[in-house]
Motif scaffolding. Structure first.
Motif, PDB file in Angstrom:
ATOM      1  N   ARG A 155     -12.999 -15.766 -10.369  1.00  0.00           N
ATOM      2  CA  ARG A 155     -12.207 -16.713 -11.172  1.00  0.00           C
ATOM      3  C   ARG A 155     -12.760 -16.716 -12.593  1.00  0.00           C
TER       4      ARG A 155
ATOM      5  N   GLU B   7     -13.560 -12.577  -4.521  1.00  0.00           N
ATOM      6  CA  GLU B   7     -12.711 -13.428  -5.361  1.00  0.00           C
ATOM      7  C   GLU B   7     -13.457 -13.714  -6.662  1.00  0.00           C
TER       8      GLU B   7
ATOM      9  N   ASP C 131      -2.931  -5.886 -14.223  1.00  0.00           N
ATOM     10  CA  ASP C 131      -3.283  -6.836 -13.174  1.00  0.00           C
ATOM     11  C   ASP C 131      -4.116  -6.208 -12.064  1.00  0.00           C
TER      12      ASP C 131
ATOM     13  N   GLY D  26      -7.890 -15.690 -15.187  1.00  0.00           N
ATOM     14  CA  GLY D  26      -7.139 -15.853 -13.952  1.00  0.00           C
ATOM     15  C   GLY D  26      -8.008 -15.668 -12.727  1.00  0.00           C
ATOM     16  N   THR D  27      -7.359 -15.629 -11.569  1.00  0.00           N
ATOM     17  CA  THR D  27      -8.044 -15.422 -10.297  1.00  0.00           C
ATOM     18  C   THR D  27      -7.744 -14.019  -9.800  1.00  0.00           C
ATOM     19  N   TRP D  28      -8.778 -13.273  -9.556  1.00  0.00           N
ATOM     20  CA  TRP D  28      -8.696 -11.885  -9.082  1.00  0.00           C
ATOM     21  C   TRP D  28      -9.168 -11.851  -7.641  1.00  0.00           C
ATOM     22  N   THR D  29      -8.420 -11.232  -6.752  1.00  0.00           N
ATOM     23  CA  THR D  29      -8.821 -11.117  -5.352  1.00  0.00           C
ATOM     24  C   THR D  29      -8.677  -9.669  -4.891  1.00  0.00           C
TER      25      THR D  29
ATOM     26  N   SER E 232      -7.015  -7.467  -7.746  1.00  0.00           N
ATOM     27  CA  SER E 232      -5.752  -7.651  -8.464  1.00  0.00           C
ATOM     28  C   SER E 232      -5.520  -9.143  -8.620  1.00  0.00           C
ATOM     29  N   ARG E 233      -4.562  -9.466  -9.466  1.00  0.00           N
ATOM     30  CA  ARG E 233      -4.183 -10.867  -9.643  1.00  0.00           C
ATOM     31  C   ARG E 233      -2.663 -10.949  -9.656  1.00  0.00           C
TER      32      ARG E 233
END
Length: 137
Positions: free
Chosen positions: A60, A58, A113, A40-43, A134-135
């Motif tokens: 990915r 960020e 998450d 997933g994408t974590w920011t 977190s995502r």
């Protein structure tokens, strides 16, 4: 002569349940450490120790494709290479002014998450910057 103490059935049941729960927990932990749970994408944000400056991050993770962008305006970018551990990545093919290669280490956060990250420069042991990601659930 000492009298031998007998194990009661409920004691054996409690012990067996404890062993089963420990084995199941260990299995779930191993499965999560292999990486699929990280997709997933974590920011989030990170900062340098003692610098008092925070910047966006960020990450990915999608199968074999893994990238990271960081710094103000996400001006730095690099490829994340998988290592033997599901939570450690090499950070290479870095692009951006004064952006450096290194190693990314991820640690589980408070829930599935959330992650804590620590990045070290290539050839260095000290943490260059760290943060929380977190995502979306």
């Amino acid at each position: 002569m000492r009298e031998r103490r007998r194990v009661r059935p409920w004691q054996a049941g409690v012990a067996a349940a404890g062993v089963a729960m420990a084995a199941a927990g260990f299995g779930f932990w191993l499965r999560g450490a292999q990486g699929p749970g990280l997709e997933g994408t974590w920011t989030g944000s990170a900062g340098r120790p003692g610098a008092g400056r925070v910047f966006p991050v960020e990450i990915r993770l999608a199968g074999a494709e893994a990238t990271m962008r960081w710094e103000a305006g996400l001006r730095c970018s690099g490829r994340l290479g998988r290592t033997g551990s599901g939570f450690v990545f090499t950070l290479d093919r870095v692009e951006g002014d004064r952006c450096v290669s290194g190693t990314l280490r991820m640690f589980p956060g408070q829930d599935l998450d959330r992650l804590v990250i620590k990045v070290t420069r290539q050839g260095d042991e000290d943490v260059t910057y760290s943060g929380h990601l977190s995502r979306p659930s």
